[in-house]
Design a protein around this motif. Sequence first.
Motif, PDB file in Angstrom:
ATOM      1  N   GLU A  52       0.844  -1.189   0.000  1.00 31.66           N
ATOM      2  CA  GLU A  52       0.000   0.000   0.000  1.00 31.66           C
ATOM      3  C   GLU A  52       0.883   1.244   0.000  1.00 31.66           C
ATOM      4  O   GLU A  52       1.874   1.307   0.743  1.00 31.66           O
ATOM      5  CB  GLU A  52      -0.894   0.022   1.242  1.00 31.66           C
ATOM      6  N   PRO A  53       0.525   2.247  -0.783  1.00 30.27           N
ATOM      7  CA  PRO A  53       1.325   3.478  -0.777  1.00 30.27           C
ATOM      8  C   PRO A  53       1.164   4.243   0.533  1.00 30.27           C
ATOM      9  O   PRO A  53       0.119   4.185   1.177  1.00 30.27           O
ATOM     10  CB  PRO A  53       0.765   4.273  -1.957  1.00 30.27           C
ATOM     11  N   ASP A  54       2.213   4.960   0.912  1.00 29.51           N
ATOM     12  CA  ASP A  54       2.162   5.834   2.080  1.00 29.51           C
ATOM     13  C   ASP A  54       1.473   7.146   1.728  1.00 29.51           C
ATOM     14  O   ASP A  54       0.894   7.800   2.590  1.00 29.51           O
ATOM     15  CB  ASP A  54       3.585   6.140   2.585  1.00 29.51           C
ATOM     16  N   ASP A  55       1.565   7.519   0.454  1.00 30.37           N
ATOM     17  CA  ASP A  55       0.984   8.774   0.000  1.00 30.37           C
ATOM     18  C   ASP A  55       0.728   8.673  -1.502  1.00 30.37           C
ATOM     19  O   ASP A  55       1.405   7.903  -2.201  1.00 30.37           O
ATOM     20  CB  ASP A  55       1.945   9.937   0.290  1.00 30.37           C
ATOM     21  N   TYR A  62       3.611   6.950  -3.607  1.00 32.42           N
ATOM     22  CA  TYR A  62       4.879   6.927  -2.880  1.00 32.42           C
ATOM     23  C   TYR A  62       4.862   5.836  -1.807  1.00 32.42           C
ATOM     24  O   TYR A  62       3.877   5.679  -1.093  1.00 32.42           O
ATOM     25  CB  TYR A  62       5.141   8.284  -2.224  1.00 32.42           C
ATOM     26  N   PHE A  63       5.981   5.134  -1.694  1.00 35.12           N
ATOM     27  CA  PHE A  63       6.103   4.011  -0.776  1.00 35.12           C
ATOM     28  C   PHE A  63       7.360   4.164   0.071  1.00 35.12           C
ATOM     29  O   PHE A  63       8.379   4.677  -0.394  1.00 35.12           O
ATOM     30  CB  PHE A  63       6.231   2.693  -1.552  1.00 35.12           C
ATOM     31  N   THR A  64       7.280   3.665   1.302  1.00 36.00           N
ATOM     32  CA  THR A  64       8.449   3.553   2.167  1.00 36.00           C
ATOM     33  C   THR A  64       8.497   2.097   2.619  1.00 36.00           C
ATOM     34  O   THR A  64       7.554   1.604   3.227  1.00 36.00           O
ATOM     35  CB  THR A  64       8.337   4.475   3.384  1.00 36.00           C
ATOM     36  N   THR A  65       9.572   1.437   2.298  1.00 36.01           N
ATOM     37  CA  THR A  65       9.756   0.052   2.721  1.00 36.01           C
ATOM     38  C   THR A  65      10.937   0.044   3.683  1.00 36.01           C
ATOM     39  O   THR A  65      12.065   0.329   3.293  1.00 36.01           O
ATOM     40  CB  THR A  65       9.999  -0.872   1.514  1.00 36.01           C
ATOM     41  N   ASP A  66      10.631  -0.268   4.941  1.00 37.05           N
ATOM     42  CA  ASP A  66      11.634  -0.172   5.995  1.00 37.05           C
ATOM     43  C   ASP A  66      12.056  -1.565   6.459  1.00 37.05           C
ATOM     44  O   ASP A  66      11.374  -2.554   6.207  1.00 37.05           O
ATOM     45  CB  ASP A  66      11.053   0.614   7.172  1.00 37.05           C
ATOM     46  N   LYS A  76      16.355   1.188   4.525  1.00 34.97           N
ATOM     47  CA  LYS A  76      15.061   1.810   4.268  1.00 34.97           C
ATOM     48  C   LYS A  76      15.082   2.336   2.842  1.00 34.97           C
ATOM     49  O   LYS A  76      16.047   2.986   2.425  1.00 34.97           O
ATOM     50  CB  LYS A  76      14.814   2.956   5.249  1.00 34.97           C
ATOM     51  N   VAL A  78      12.849   4.465  -0.078  1.00 33.51           N
ATOM     52  CA  VAL A  78      11.748   5.365  -0.414  1.00 33.51           C
ATOM     53  C   VAL A  78      11.646   5.373  -1.934  1.00 33.51           C
ATOM     54  O   VAL A  78      12.612   5.710  -2.613  1.00 33.51           O
ATOM     55  CB  VAL A  78      11.997   6.786   0.137  1.00 33.51           C
TER      56      VAL A  78
END
Length: 96
Positions: A52-55, A62-66, A76, A78
């Motif tokens: 799922e996108p963060d924004d 936009y995605f953040t995969t940590d 991390k 982005v």
Amino acid sequence: MKRREYDISIIVNRRQISKVIIDPHYEEKHTETISDEIILRLIKDLDGRELEPDDEDPPYAYFTTDKMELNGKLYKLVWLLEDGQIYIGVVNAYRR
């Protein structure tokens, strides 16, 4: 510094991805711990995943995969997807 493009073949969010575009932003602070090669290996770990996108700011998601693990180290990533396009854009990446 220019963005760099690499060919790849993965599926992310049920979308065939054939290119990775890496923004050189990470080089401002993280060149000692990350490289294009590491980023490409992290991107390959996204293969087959649905995230799922963060924004969203159409046409971009936009995605953040940590906490991505590679060789015993955590990273991390982005990144973004653009509607109707076949690439992943890497906005930033760094070691945790």
